[in-house]
Design an enzyme around this catalytic site. Sequence first.
Site, PDB file in Angstrom:
ATOM      1  N   HIS A  26       0.861  -1.326  -0.026  1.00  0.00           N
ATOM      2  CA  HIS A  26      -0.100   0.015  -0.217  1.00  0.00           C
ATOM      3  C   HIS A  26       0.941   1.543  -0.384  1.00  0.00           C
ATOM      4  CE1 HIS A  26      -4.033  -1.712   0.771  1.00  0.00           C
ATOM      5  NE2 HIS A  26      -4.529  -1.312   0.089  1.00  0.00           N
ATOM      6  N   GLU A  63      10.498  -7.068 -30.868  1.00  0.00           N
ATOM      7  CA  GLU A  63      11.190  -7.400 -29.691  1.00  0.00           C
ATOM      8  C   GLU A  63      12.437  -8.179 -30.151  1.00  0.00           C
ATOM      9  OE1 GLU A  63       9.793  -7.825 -26.147  1.00  0.00           O
ATOM     10  OE2 GLU A  63       8.407  -9.072 -26.562  1.00  0.00           O
ATOM     11  N   ASP A 110      14.084  -4.140 -24.829  1.00  0.00           N
ATOM     12  CA  ASP A 110      14.240  -5.867 -25.239  1.00  0.00           C
ATOM     13  C   ASP A 110      15.394  -5.959 -26.679  1.00  0.00           C
ATOM     14  OD1 ASP A 110      14.318  -6.944 -22.765  1.00  0.00           O
ATOM     15  OD2 ASP A 110      11.545  -6.922 -23.217  1.00  0.00           O
ATOM     16  N   CYS A 153       6.862   1.458 -28.055  1.00  0.00           N
ATOM     17  CA  CYS A 153       6.963   2.155 -26.186  1.00  0.00           C
ATOM     18  C   CYS A 153       8.023   1.557 -25.740  1.00  0.00           C
ATOM     19  CB  CYS A 153       5.839   1.040 -25.614  1.00  0.00           C
ATOM     20  SG  CYS A 153       6.037  -0.370 -26.056  1.00  0.00           S
TER      21      CYS A 153
END
Lengths: 92, 561
Positions: B173, B416, B440, B487
């Site tokens: 948390h 990748e 990657d 990305c």
Amino acid sequence: MTNFKFETTVQVLTESGLHARPAGILVKVASQFKSKVELEKNGVKKNAKSIMSLLSLGALHGDHLNLIIEGEDAEAAEMEIKKLFQNIFEIS
Amino acid sequence: MGPAFIFTHQQIKVLKEKSENFQFEIEKLDQAYFKTENDLNKLIESQKLNGSNTSIEILEAHKMMLQDPEWKDQTLDLIKQGFTASFSLQESSRFFKSMLENLNDEYLKARADDIVDLTQRVLGYLIAGTKTQNKLLEPSILIAQDLLPTEFLSIDRNMILGIILENSSNSSHTAILAKTFEIPCIVGAKEVTQSVRNQDFILMDALKAQIQVNPDDTKKLQALKDLELQKIENKNLEIYIQKPSISLDQIEFEVASNLSCLDDLKIAQAKGTEGCGLFRSEFLLLDRQSMPLEHEQHEIYKTLLQNLKPHKVIIRLFDIGGDKQLPFLNLPKEENPFLGLRGLRLCLKNLDLMKPQLRALLRASQFGSLGIMAPMVTTREEVIQFRELLKICEEELLNEKLISTRPIYEVGIMVEVPAIAFILKDLIPLLDFISVGTNDLIQYLCATDRMNSEVAHLHDAYHPAVLRFLKLIAHETANSKVWMGLCGELAGQSDYVPLLMALGFKELSVSPGSLLKTRARICQTSVKASRALLEQALKAQSSIELKDLLGHIPKVGALQS
């Protein structure tokens, strides 16, 4: 004071069972009444005013539970709580 | 950067003691309960002012547990047997804690931690002189073995510059809350409470998870300057929150975010994200003992889609393997995990894992604009298998009446594995989009372990091969129905962004922190001019040459107002 006792069956329709949010709502509603409110699954009875007991009941989606209410305001309590289960814990 | 403040719990020691006067003990307990509830109410009020729903929910849950009649009854029973209030409370809390822990449910396990948290609070009032002196007098970096959520929330947030924790996993948390409030947080810093003292000067970099204790003046000064510059730059970038990502010559782009959990979402939205280009769904699995259920996943995907509507949300299938291992899957140890069973390879072998995810995704698709992306794809057969599974799940859901119409969504793969570039033409009929995962990709393209500092210099995004590889992909997808996204860290490198624009990437997905920088760069760049730059860049013979060439572009933030 007269003591009433009601017993009825309710079904858990919330997808995640009687979990985080629905359990919290049930405790809040049950705690408004003076009566003792209990839920029973597989012979195990738990206090519906106690969040921890309720969570440990492990009620899953689709389960049928015994709702047992005893006390002076049992009738009103039964109505409210049944409604809660029927409306899948969506408070209108 | 700032002075260290060591946060101690003072684990309150409770002795097994008897008390003669149980009335008195009950009164003491009631008062402690009353004060604790008051504290919680105050905290809830202050969180309401901050508009933080996550923390209000956590605190409301705490309040309900504090009011739990079963727990209190058990404590009272023990008091009536003659024990002190503090001992009775501790014993009953132990009972409930183990009851919840034994139920084998992630949610309930977290509630068990809440019991510990609450018990400590009440004990603080029961035992004189234990009121903690954890009051921050100046803005500091908080250092602790562990930090409970209420402890964190009860500290004035303006006083916390950063948090460094010894234990705590990222999903706890506190770590989630810290992320929500954009407070730098490093967890798993072993023995930090032993090696750092109060008032030591700390330099921390949460992104790199680096900590420096008492650095020399030059380093301090440099960090101070960097921080100041960063603040000015961030301020200047704020004007881009509301702006669309359109180039100087009016070509539209999308700057989306890479997200790992729902708390990231709020931050990304505050920065004006145009969708999510990568949701790392495997983060839902980390720190779990069991597979997440279909409906749990469904809720999360639904929330993402609803919140980011009408923008696209691309969810990557569980990318497990490599450096992300899951204890409950019991996978054999591999010699070379990065070249082993990971990504789609692993999913296709574990349909118990993959099918609930696909089903949850398909069910969520009606709530927004969904893209489903497979990681670590190597062959055409894998893509065909992936599509077949999607069809099977669609049929199942239609039969079970869990969906009423055929779901609409896009299917894509992550690029990748370098081999993909050479078969991309054959994959085009099977795909709607591709997204290049540069982190990657560079690792595989340059055969360089990105975790190995000995060869870190070879894991270089500016290696000419990377750009030429991207050019090849762009060439293979040009004039097809397949759109290209990227990305990876590279989309956050603002000097590289013009090259990506010229190559034809429509969507750049970055971590929320880099979002505005990338958007600013797009708005200040013309695609036409970038094409000329790209021609030159493709000729660069070394990383240095390429960097030199790109370095000519004026720095973002210094430009315009």
